[in-house]
Design an enzyme around this catalytic site. Structure first.
Site, short mmCIF file in Angstrom:
data_model
loop_
_atom_site.label_atom_id
_atom_site.label_comp_id
_atom_site.label_asym_id
_atom_site.label_seq_id
_atom_site.Cartn_x
_atom_site.Cartn_y
_atom_site.Cartn_z
N HIS A 175 14.03 14.22 -20.90
CA HIS A 175 14.98 13.56 -21.78
C HIS A 175 15.17 14.46 -23.01
CE1 HIS A 175 14.87 10.23 -19.09
NE2 HIS A 175 13.55 10.12 -19.21
N HIS A 213 12.11 16.02 -24.73
CA HIS A 213 11.47 17.13 -24.01
C HIS A 213 12.28 18.40 -24.16
CE1 HIS A 213 10.40 13.43 -21.68
NE2 HIS A 213 9.20 13.90 -21.99
N THR A 242 5.83 19.60 -15.98
CA THR A 242 6.24 18.20 -16.08
C THR A 242 6.26 17.51 -14.73
OG1 THR A 242 7.93 16.68 -16.90
CG2 THR A 242 8.71 18.76 -16.02
N ARG A 243 6.06 16.19 -14.78
CA ARG A 243 6.18 15.37 -13.57
C ARG A 243 7.16 14.23 -13.82
NH1 ARG A 243 2.19 11.58 -15.76
NH2 ARG A 243 3.06 9.91 -14.51
N ILE A 260 -3.08 -11.93 9.21
CA ILE A 260 -4.30 -12.38 8.53
C ILE A 260 -4.70 -11.35 7.48
CG2 ILE A 260 -6.74 -12.94 8.80
CD1 ILE A 260 -6.15 -13.92 11.61
N ALA A 261 -4.67 -10.07 7.86
CA ALA A 261 -5.03 -8.96 6.97
C ALA A 261 -6.34 -9.24 6.22
CB ALA A 261 -3.89 -8.66 5.99
N GLY A 294 0.61 19.08 -23.85
CA GLY A 294 1.07 17.97 -24.67
C GLY A 294 -0.02 17.00 -25.03
N ARG A 295 0.42 15.95 -25.67
CA ARG A 295 -0.48 14.83 -25.96
C ARG A 295 -0.77 14.18 -24.62
NH1 ARG A 295 -0.35 9.54 -26.68
NH2 ARG A 295 -1.55 8.66 -28.40
N ASP A 296 -2.03 13.89 -24.33
CA ASP A 296 -2.44 13.23 -23.10
C ASP A 296 -1.92 13.96 -21.85
OD1 ASP A 296 -3.78 11.29 -21.66
OD2 ASP A 296 -2.06 9.93 -21.59
N HIS A 297 -2.14 15.26 -21.82
CA HIS A 297 -1.68 16.08 -20.70
C HIS A 297 -2.29 15.59 -19.38
CE1 HIS A 297 -0.12 19.98 -19.14
NE2 HIS A 297 -1.06 19.79 -18.24
S1 PPS Z 1 -5.09 -9.14 11.73
O1 PPS Z 1 -6.52 -9.34 11.49
O2 PPS Z 1 -4.33 -9.23 10.49
O3 PPS Z 1 -4.83 -7.91 12.47
O4 PPS Z 1 -4.64 -10.37 12.64
P1 PPS Z 1 -3.13 -10.76 13.03
O5 PPS Z 1 -2.39 -9.60 13.52
O6 PPS Z 1 -2.53 -11.52 11.92
O7 PPS Z 1 -3.32 -11.70 14.28
C1 PPS Z 1 -3.88 -12.93 14.13
C2 PPS Z 1 -3.39 -13.87 15.21
O8 PPS Z 1 -4.05 -13.57 16.44
C3 PPS Z 1 -4.70 -14.73 16.97
N1 PPS Z 1 -6.10 -14.31 17.22
C4 PPS Z 1 -7.07 -14.07 16.31
N2 PPS Z 1 -7.14 -14.16 14.96
C5 PPS Z 1 -8.27 -13.81 14.34
N3 PPS Z 1 -9.37 -13.37 14.97
C6 PPS Z 1 -9.38 -13.27 16.32
N4 PPS Z 1 -10.46 -12.82 16.96
C7 PPS Z 1 -8.18 -13.61 17.04
N5 PPS Z 1 -7.85 -13.60 18.35
C8 PPS Z 1 -6.58 -14.02 18.42
C9 PPS Z 1 -4.52 -15.82 15.98
O9 PPS Z 1 -3.69 -16.76 16.63
C10 PPS Z 1 -3.77 -15.25 14.80
O10 PPS Z 1 -2.54 -15.89 14.58
P2 PPS Z 1 -2.17 -16.66 13.21
O11 PPS Z 1 -0.67 -16.63 13.17
O12 PPS Z 1 -2.77 -15.97 12.04
O13 PPS Z 1 -2.71 -18.04 13.43
#
Ligand code: PPS
Length: 571
Positions: free
Chosen positions: A199, A202, A194-195, A475-476, A287-290
Site C-alpha cells: 500500500h 510501503h 514482503t508477503r 461424525i468426525a 521492519g517492525r515485527d519482521h
Molecule cells: S467418520 O468417523 O466421521 O468417518 O464417520 P462417518 O463417515 O460420519 O460415518 C458414520 C456413519 O456410519 C455408520 N457407522 C458407524 N459410525 C460410527 N462408528 C462405527 N463403527 C460405524 N459403523 C457404521 C453410522 O450410521 C454413521 O452414520 P450417522 O449419520 O452419523 O448416524
C-alpha cells in the site's frame, strides 16, 4: 565493494546431459513425493539461495542449527532445512542410499544421497527455533501436525528446477539476479521482503529506504508459502505490478522469491538476510515485527516488535549484508504525506491517520470504502476481485457429533433454508452419502476415518474456494483432523464448526438405525461413543443442544450464527 560482488554463486545442479542420465537411474530408486514446502526448500537449495547448504540438514548440522544457529562447521544458518518423511517411508531407507525426490506430477527434481536418518525432538526444535512449543505458531503447528516424524539428511544432486507456469518473467534465481545487477551496473541494492500487498505506506517506506541508503531497490516478495490466511500470491503479484509503476523504473526492480516462510521473527530475519545476500543484495529492510506470526495461545505476541532488528544487527557483519531498519510510516493528513511515526515533531498538533491490517480486512470483507491516502485504487480493485464481501464468499458449515445425534437432519433442514434464500450453490456432504460415493472402500479405523474426513475437507475446501456453500455432516471424531480441515478451508473462506451435542445416552436411547444395539452386542466394532473415541470440540462456532428442541429451531440457530458472522444477509 569488491569486483566479485555479483559473481555467480554455486548451484547444486548437474549439467543437462548428466541430469538426463541420472533421471533414468533415479527411476529405479526409492522415491519421495515432495510436499509443497519441501519443493520450495529444494528450489532454493539447488539454485544457491540457501548457500552454504548443500542439501537437507544432517543430524549434526540440524542440532547445531537448532541449538545455536550454526552448522557443524560453524557457518551461520538459523533455520532447519529438513526433509521430513513418514515413518513408513523411512523404514525402508538406510544411510548410504540414494532416493529420488519428485514433484506432485512425478517429475524427478533431485537425488538425495541419504547420509543421516534421525528422529528429531520436535518440542525442542519448536522451543529453540520458534521460541515456544505452541501450536498457535504456524510453523510449530506445521512441525507437529503436518511434518513427518523422521528427517532424512544428506547432499542433493539437482536435476531440474521445479516448474512454475505463473509469472515466469518475474522469477529469478540468485544467479539470474546477480547477472541482472551486473548488467545494470547496480552495486548497492536494498531488498524489500514482503508477503502482503503493497500500500502507499510501503511504497513510501521502500522509496525512502532506497534514497537514504543511496541504493537501488529490489521488491522481493515471497511467492512460495507465507502465513496461512494471507492474500494468495497471484493476487499479490498483480497488486505489486500495479504499484511498480509508481517507482522510477531505472532504479527499481521486482523479482519473486519461491521461499516457504516459517514466520520465525528474529531467526527468520537473519535467514532472509542470508538468502538476500545469496541473491546479490547488499542491504535489507527489516521492519517492525519482521516475519511475525501473530499472537500465541495466551494472546501475546511471540516476539518483541524489534527483536528481529536486534538479532539482525548482531549478525550483519558476519552475514555481509547491511540492515536498513524499517520506520513505521503514518499518514499526516495536514501535510497530505507519509512520515516516519517517530519523526513527527508536531504530532499533537496534526491529524495522523492509519488503517490496521485488521481494519483493512474488515473493510474489504464488508465492501466498505478504502481511502486513496491508504492504498492505490488499482491495488484495492485487485483485492476486491479476490476477496468479495463476506456475504458473497463461499463457506463451510461442518457438523460433528455422534451417530444419531441429528447432524444429517439439521444439515438437510439448513440446506433447504439456504436454497430458499438462493444466491450461492449449496452442496450437502452427509456422512452416509459420502461413505456411499466418495469413501465406499473405507471402514472405521482411525486411519480410515481420517482419510474420510480429509476427503470431505478437500471437497468442501474446493466448494468454498469457488464461492459455494458446503454443508458437511460426518461424525468426525478426531480434533486434530477437524483442525486440519479447518485450516484447509479457512484459506478460502469461513469454516463454521457446529457441534451437535446430543449425549451418547440420548443417541443410544433413540437408536434410529439400530446400530447402538449392535454395537453394545459387539456386532459392530469401533463404534463411536461405545467402543471408539470422540473428541468433544472445545471451541466450535456453535454448539447445538438438540434435546428438547426441534430440528427447525436448530437449523434457525445455525442461520442466525451465519448471519452474525456476516456470511448471509444483506450484501
Ligand atoms: S467418520 O468417523 O466421521 O468417518 O464417520 P462417518 O463417515 O460420519 O460415518 C458414520 C456413519 O456410519 C455408520 N457407522 C458407524 N459410525 C460410527 N462408528 C462405527 N463403527 C460405524 N459403523 C457404521 C453410522 O450410521 C454413521 O452414520 P450417522 O449419520 O452419523 O448416524
Amino acid at each position: 565493494m569488491t569486483a566479485t560482488l555479483h559473481s555467480p554463486i554455486t548451484e547444486l545442479y548437474v549439467s543437462a546431459e548428466s541430469a538426463q542420465k541420472l533421471k533414468i537411474e533415479a527411476g529405479e530408486m526409492p522415491s519421495w513425493d515432495l510436499t509443497a514446502r519441501q519443493i520450495c526448500d529444494l528450489e532454493l537449495l539447488m539454485n544457491g539461495g540457501f548457500n552454504p547448504l548443500k542439501g537437507f540438514l544432517s543430524e549434526a548440522d540440524y542440532n547445531g542449527v537448532v541449538e545455536n544457529m550454526r552448522l557443524a562447521d560453524g557457518s551461520l544458518w538459523p533455520m532447519p532445512i529438513t526433509l521430513d518423511v513418514s515413518e513408513k517411508f523411512a523404514e525402508g531407507i538406510a544411510p548410504g542410499q540414494d532416493i529420488a525426490l519428485r514433484d506432485p506430477e512425478g517429475v524427478i527434481l533431485a537425488i538425495l544421497n541419504v547420509t543421516d536418518k534421525y528422529t528429531p525432538n520436535k518440542a525442542r526444535e519448536a522451543e529453540k527455533v520458534f521460541g515456544a512449543d505452541d501450536v498457535a505458531h504456524p510453523a510449530v503447528n506445521y512441525l507437529h501436525n503436518t511434518a513427518g516424524p523422521v528427517y532424512l539428511g544428506g547432499p542433493i544432486t539437482g536435476l531440474q528446477a521445479p516448474i512454475h507456469y505463473d509469472f515466469r518473467a518475474r522469477r529469478d534465481t540468485p544467479n539470474e539476479l546477480r547477472a541482472y545487477f551486473r548488467k545494470m551496473g547496480w552495486r548497492k541494492i536494498v531488498a524489500f521482503q514482503t508477503r502482503n500487498p503493497l500500500h502507499r505506506a510501503h511504497q513510501e517506506l521502500t522509496f525512502r529506504a532506497a534514497k537514504e541508503s543511496q541504493a537501488n531497490l529490489l521488491i522481493h516478495p515471497v511467492v512460495g508459502m507465507t502465513k496461512p490466511g494471507d492474500v494468495d500470491h497471484f493476487t499479490r503479484v498483480r497488486c505489486y505490478e500495479a504499484v511498480l509503476d509508481k517507482y522510477p523504473a531505472a532504479t527499481t526492480h521486482m523479482s519473486l522469491l519461491p521461499l516457504a516462510m516459517r514466520m520465525a521473527g528474529p531467526r527468520e530475519a537473519v535467514w532472509h538476510g542470508l538468502i538476500r545476500k545469496n541473491h546479490g543484495l547488499t542491504h535489507f529492510i527489516v521492519g517492525r515485527d519482521h516475519a511475525g506470526p501473530g499472537s500465541n495461545s495466551a494472546g501475546e505476541d511471540f516476539y518483541g516488535p524489534y527483536d528481529a532488528q536486534d538479532m539482525f544487527r548482531e549478525y550483519q557483519d558476519e552475514m555481509g549484508i547491511e540492515m536498513v531498519p524499517f520506520k513505521h510510516m503514518v499518514y499526516v493528513q495536514d501535510r497530505a504525506q507519509y512520515e516516519p511515526a517517530d519523526e513527527i515533531a508536531d504530532k499533537n498538533d496534526v491529524t495522523i491517520l492509519n488503517i490496521s491490517g485488521t481494519e483493512l480486512r474488515r473493510r474489504l470483507s464488508e465492501g466498505l470504502e478504502i481511502p486513496e491516502w491508504f492504498s492505490f485504487p488499482e491495488v484495492v480493485a485487485e483485492l476486491r476481485k479476490t476477496k468479495p464481501p463476506r456475504a458473497k464468499q463461499g463457506f463451510t458449515v461442518f457438523f460433528t457429533g455422534f451417530s444419531g445425534s441429528g447432524k444429517s437432519t439439521i444439515a438437510n433442514a439448513l440446506m433447504v433454508k439456504l436454497m430458499e434464500m438462493g444466491g450461492r450453490p449449496t452442496t450437502l456432504l452427509d456422512g452416509d452419502l459420502v461413505r456411499k460415493n466418495l469413501s465406499s472402500e473405507l471402514g472405521f479405523s482411525k486411519e480410515h476415518r481420517d482419510l474420510n474426513i480429509r476427503r470431505i475437507g478437500y471437497v468442501a475446501s474446493e466448494i468454498t474456494k469457488n464461492g459455494g456453500i458446503a454443508i458437511c455432516a460426518p461424525i468426525a471424531p478426531y480434533a486434530t483432523t477437524r483442525r486440519a480441515v479447518r485450516e484447509e478451508i479457512e484459506q478460502f473462506g469461513a469454516y463454521v464448526e457446529v457441534h451437535v451435542a446430543t449425549s451418547i445416552e440420548e443417541c443410544e436411547r433413540r437408536d434410529r438405525k439400530g446400530l447402538y444395539k449392535l454395537a453394545r452386542e459387539g456386532k459392530i466394532k469401533e463404534f463411536t461413543g461405545i467402543s471408539d473415541p470422540y473428541d468433544v470440540p472445545e471451541n466450535p462456532e456453535l454448539r447445538l443442544d438438540t434435546e428438547g428442541t426441534d430440528v427447525d429451531f436448530c437449523a434457525q440457530q445455525v442461520l442466525l450464527k451465519l448471519e452474525s458472522m456476516g456470511l448471509i444477509g444483506s450484501e
